[in-house]
Motif scaffolding. Sequence first.
Motif, PDB file in Angstrom:
ATOM      1  N   GLN A 129       0.823  -1.208   0.000  1.00 37.28           N
ATOM      2  CA  GLN A 129       0.000   0.000   0.000  1.00 37.28           C
ATOM      3  C   GLN A 129       0.857   1.258   0.000  1.00 37.28           C
ATOM      4  N   ARG A 130       1.942   1.248   0.762  1.00 36.44           N
ATOM      5  CA  ARG A 130       2.811   2.431   0.798  1.00 36.44           C
ATOM      6  C   ARG A 130       3.414   2.719  -0.567  1.00 36.44           C
ATOM      7  N   PHE A 131       3.780   1.661  -1.276  1.00 34.12           N
ATOM      8  CA  PHE A 131       4.354   1.841  -2.610  1.00 34.12           C
ATOM      9  C   PHE A 131       3.306   2.446  -3.550  1.00 34.12           C
ATOM     10  N   LEU A 132       2.079   1.931  -3.494  1.00 32.39           N
ATOM     11  CA  LEU A 132       1.016   2.490  -4.335  1.00 32.39           C
ATOM     12  C   LEU A 132       0.816   3.977  -4.044  1.00 32.39           C
ATOM     13  N   ASP A 133       0.974   4.350  -2.784  1.00 30.13           N
ATOM     14  CA  ASP A 133       0.773   5.740  -2.369  1.00 30.13           C
ATOM     15  C   ASP A 133       2.008   6.614  -2.596  1.00 30.13           C
ATOM     16  N   GLY A 134       3.100   6.014  -3.086  1.00 29.31           N
ATOM     17  CA  GLY A 134       4.329   6.783  -3.312  1.00 29.31           C
ATOM     18  C   GLY A 134       5.071   7.130  -2.036  1.00 29.31           C
ATOM     19  N   LYS A 135       4.792   6.392  -0.949  1.00 25.06           N
ATOM     20  CA  LYS A 135       5.423   6.673   0.341  1.00 25.06           C
ATOM     21  C   LYS A 135       6.697   5.843   0.507  1.00 25.06           C
ATOM     22  N   VAL A 136       7.584   5.938  -0.476  1.00 20.98           N
ATOM     23  CA  VAL A 136       8.875   5.259  -0.468  1.00 20.98           C
ATOM     24  C   VAL A 136       9.930   6.249  -0.959  1.00 20.98           C
TER      25      VAL A 136
END
Length: 308
Positions: free
Chosen positions: A171-178
């Motif tokens: 989910q974090r990757f989908l949200d660009g939180k990386v």
Amino acid sequence: MTNGRNQTSPVPRSKLFDFHGVQMVNAFTNNWENIQNFKARPDDILIATYPKAGTTWVAYILDLLYFGQTEQERQSTIPIYRRVPFIDKAVTSLNEELNYNGVDLANNLPTSPRLIKTHYPVQFVPKSFFEQNCKIVYVARNVKDTMVSYYHFERMTQVQPEPGDWKDYFQRFLDGKVTWGSWYDHVNGWWQRKKTYSNIHYMFFEDLSENTDREITKLCKFLGLSVTPELKRQVTGQVQFDAMKNNKMTNYSTLNSKEMMDFNVCPFMRKGKVGDWKNHFTVAQNEKFDEDYKQKMKDPTLQFRTLI
């Protein structure tokens, strides 16, 4: 699925923060002013990628094409991350081998052309690369395999946040939180820049996996390099995944430390395959991912393959 937390790490992991609209960590923003003021030369070649898209692969291909025959001692004694400096990175350590300043390394390169790499989105790249009309090789990898590879990389690298478990990371990757932000913004940003800046060669990891020789031929044409069939055969052989994984100068094993990369968790070069995402995505995750992808990838001219 393996839990991403590495309980043995003695080094506190970095925290993400918003940096000009992109999620970043200190190691890649510490030297921002010097990076932005970097003086590119007209013959510099910049390798630009989102993380885990084949950066080291293409860096090694270029290094061999230009210097494989004339700088053989360099090939066997200097790791690829010093031969092709990572301009974004600046870290200091009590262990001198782990000290790294990408700008200084690039400025001190004895080679011509200088090969330099970046993970920055296009808007972060030093303007001098464009002002000097430098050739830029951009490598893109399908987002599903990128996500899986990045997850495993973040499990072992100590300079980026812990990824948590796979479900949370998904989910974090989908949200660009990386670190380095959204994959979608990155690949689309560079694709749009290519439309106005003719000196970008946009490559795909899947094409390189499918036919390395063909893609090296295209790369040489873009660079204006004339190479013999024998040299091309040599380079193609040397850059196969297993050869690079066993090469200490390309597999990053010289950075195997609890302070930088923990190879007990995962090797830097793990699989290098197209389609490994199928071993990680659940059916529900795949359906959710495909729906999200449709919403974010609106340009029909930019197409990726998740299998070959």
